[in-house]
Every structure is written in C-alpha cells, then in structure tokens.
Write a protein that holds these residues in place. Structure first.
Motif, mmCIF file in Angstrom:
data_model
loop_
_atom_site.group_PDB
_atom_site.id
_atom_site.type_symbol
_atom_site.label_atom_id
_atom_site.label_comp_id
_atom_site.label_asym_id
_atom_site.label_seq_id
_atom_site.Cartn_x
_atom_site.Cartn_y
_atom_site.Cartn_z
ATOM 1 N N GLN A 269 0.819 -1.215 0.000
ATOM 2 C CA GLN A 269 0.000 0.000 0.000
ATOM 3 C C GLN A 269 0.858 1.273 0.000
ATOM 4 O OE1 GLN A 269 -3.350 -0.070 -0.450
ATOM 5 N NE2 GLN A 269 -3.211 2.166 -0.646
ATOM 6 N N MET A 270 2.057 1.195 0.578
ATOM 7 C CA MET A 270 2.953 2.362 0.602
ATOM 8 C C MET A 270 3.311 2.795 -0.823
ATOM 9 S SD MET A 270 5.560 1.324 3.715
ATOM 10 C CE MET A 270 6.529 2.840 3.676
ATOM 11 N N ILE A 272 1.372 2.204 -3.541
ATOM 12 C CA ILE A 272 0.153 2.736 -4.166
ATOM 13 C C ILE A 272 -0.090 4.162 -3.680
ATOM 14 C CG2 ILE A 272 -2.353 2.408 -4.414
ATOM 15 C CD1 ILE A 272 -1.741 -0.667 -3.960
ATOM 16 N N ASP A 273 0.195 4.416 -2.400
ATOM 17 C CA ASP A 273 0.055 5.781 -1.863
ATOM 18 C C ASP A 273 1.019 6.747 -2.549
ATOM 19 O OD1 ASP A 273 -1.862 4.862 -0.166
ATOM 20 O OD2 ASP A 273 -0.550 4.714 1.594
ATOM 21 N N ALA A 274 2.177 6.223 -2.978
ATOM 22 C CA ALA A 274 3.198 7.092 -3.577
ATOM 23 C C ALA A 274 2.966 7.318 -5.072
ATOM 24 C CB ALA A 274 4.583 6.494 -3.357
ATOM 25 N N ASN A 276 -0.407 6.441 -7.373
ATOM 26 C CA ASN A 276 -1.724 5.815 -7.481
ATOM 27 C C ASN A 276 -1.879 4.801 -8.592
ATOM 28 O OD1 ASN A 276 -3.738 6.306 -5.637
ATOM 29 N ND2 ASN A 276 -3.756 8.487 -6.171
#
Ligand SMILES: [Mn+2]
Length: 300
Positions: A269-270, A272-274, A276
C-alpha cells in the motif's frame, strides 16, 4: 578452482560476463571456471548461439569453503543461500555497492557502465588479454541486452563507443543483431505464470523492508493483458510464502518505454500511496529508475 558466476535468476549480462571473466582470470593465472546459477533465457541462448560458445554449466554444488569470483551483483540476497560461507576472491560489477560482506581482502572492479561486460572490456585492456570473436560477441550481446539496445538511461557514452569497437571484432551488423536480440528478450510465448515471475527477479532491502523486484520486458502490453489476474495472484502468493514485505513486478514496454507495476505484500500500500496508478513514463531501468524510487518510498 575459482567459481565464477553472477546473480540467481541470471540474465544475459551475468551469464556472458561469467564466461568472459573466467577467460580473463585464467589469463591472469587463476584456475577459473564459469557457472550459471539458473536457467538461461531465450535471449541468453540467442547470444551464445551467435557467439558459437557453449553455455556454462549450472551451479548446483555447496559453496562452503569454495573460492568464488562474482560478476554482475554484490547483494547478499541475490546469491546462493550459502554464499556467505564461500571465500570471496573478487568481483566485477556495475551496480550500487550492495549488502555483500567478505571475510578477507578481495579485489573489486566496479564501474558505473551499462553492463558488467563493459567493465570487463576495460579489464581486458588493462591486462592485455586478447579479445577473440566469440568473446567480443558475448560482450556485445551482454551490453546490448543490459542497455536495451543502448536505450536505457544506464547507457554511458563509453558503452556507445564500446559497441563501435566490438562490432568489427564480433563481425556482426549491430542493427540486425540488436533487433534479433530484442525479439528474443521479449519472447514470453508459452511461459507459465511462475516462469514469468521468476524470469528476472532480484531481492533487496530498503529502509528495513525486504522486497523482491522482478521485471518482464515486453514488446507490447497486450502480451500480458490476459494474464494480469493470474500474475497478481501469484505475486501475492510469492510475497506471502517468502515472507517479503513487498513483491514488485515491473511490466516494461521497451518500445513505448512505459513501466507498469504489479505490487503485493503487507507494505504494498505504501507504493500505491506514492504513485496511485503505478505507471511510470520513460522508465526502462530497474537499477537506475525503479530501485531509487522504491528506496525513496521505504526510507522516507
Ligand atoms: Mn548487468
């Protein structure tokens, strides 16, 4: 005997460079033999056929107490499990200074060139070792493979010069040789999802996170379109079974130079947060583009 070999999940540069380095070491009085720690890819087979050279034997013996000389890697995670118990005689590489430790003094030849084969060209000059047609063909193949036909940002002006110096010795038409090599590089026809995931995968540790970063070089994203759900599921499974924080698969279109990422694992998820969409324009290189980005995300 000194065992000369590259990283696990070997690419063309690491197998070609093992053979090239073993010949250089033998000229220097070492008793060196090249090995490959895994299957040769279609592209690697194409290069060895063009060179008229036999592939080195597979490395499948215990290394504890054996003398080893490494090419194309210096990360502990990328070698055989018992590498730490071997005697590290030396290494030739073109990556970042990695996690490998040696118990004694060693010789280390590292240069920021496009391939390990490029570094070996310089070492052949330094030690006055003759560059034969088969060896020049292996060098040229490894250089053109690692730099994706001199298109990768890892390509240096020296690499471009080396292609011009090597082509007449290898006696090949560079344009045609490159085109054939890139067809072999991106040929994934008939390969299973597991084979695709393991085709070119390397382990790293950034900011306390363990990860694997695989790369599939494609001529067209349509080659993997139908396989995406299966690739994602298999990636989740490898992350879990290997206990990695993240498993990354780079799908790289070498024509459009776009890279799309599949990610899995507890820390995915880190990423994807960085970013999208997990889409990167003008991105061909794991070493020079993807790894610094991943390192930045996990050490921020
Ligand atoms: Mn390399």
């Amino acid at each position: 005997m000194v065992h000369v070999f590259g990283h696990m999940s070997p690419d063309s540069d690491s197998i070609c460079s093992a053979v090239i380095a073993a010949n250089w070491l033998n000229h220097r009085g070492f008793d060196a033999t090249a090995f490959r720690p895994g299957e040769a890819s279609r592209e690697t087979c194409f290069i060895f056929e063009a060179a008229g050279v036999e592939l080195p034997q597979e490395l499948n013996k215990p290394l504890a107490g054996e003398r080893v000389y490494l090419v194309d890697f210096c990360e502990q995670e990328q070698g055989p499990a018992d590498l730490a118990e071997a005697i590290l005689v030396g290494l030739v590489d073109h990556h970042r200074m990695g996690t490998l430790q040696s118990n004694g003094p060693l010789e280390a030849w590292m240069m920021p060139l496009g391939s390990t084969a490029s570094v070996l060209f310089e070492l052949y000059q330094i030690h006055g070792v003759e560059l034969t047609k088969p060896l020049a063909t292996l060098m040229l193949g490894a250089l053109l493979s690692d730099t994706v036909g001199l298109k990768s940002p890892t390509t240096t002006p020296r690499d471009i010069e080396l292609v011009d110096l090597l082509a007449p010795i290898a006696d090949v038409n560079v344009e045609q040789f490159t085109a054939e090599l890139l067809v072999a590089k991106t040929d994934i026809n008939g390969m299973s999802v597991e084979e695709l995931l393991n085709k070119d995968v390397k382990g790293f540790e950034f900011g306390g996170k363990t990860l694997t970063v695989g790369q599939l070089e494609l001529a067209d994203f349509a080659q993997t379109e139908a396989l995406l759900p299966e690739l994602q599921a298999a990636l989740e499974q490898t992350a879990a079974s290997n206990g990695k924080d993240v498993a990354v698969l780079m799908l790289t279109n070498i024509r459009s130079e776009q890279t799309r990422l599949l990610v899995a694992g507890p820390a995915a998820q880190m990423l994807i947060d960085a970013n999208n969409e997990l889409v990167f324009e003008k991105c061909l290189s794991r070493k020079k583009q993807m790894l610094p980005w991943l390192n930045g995300v996990f050490t921020a």
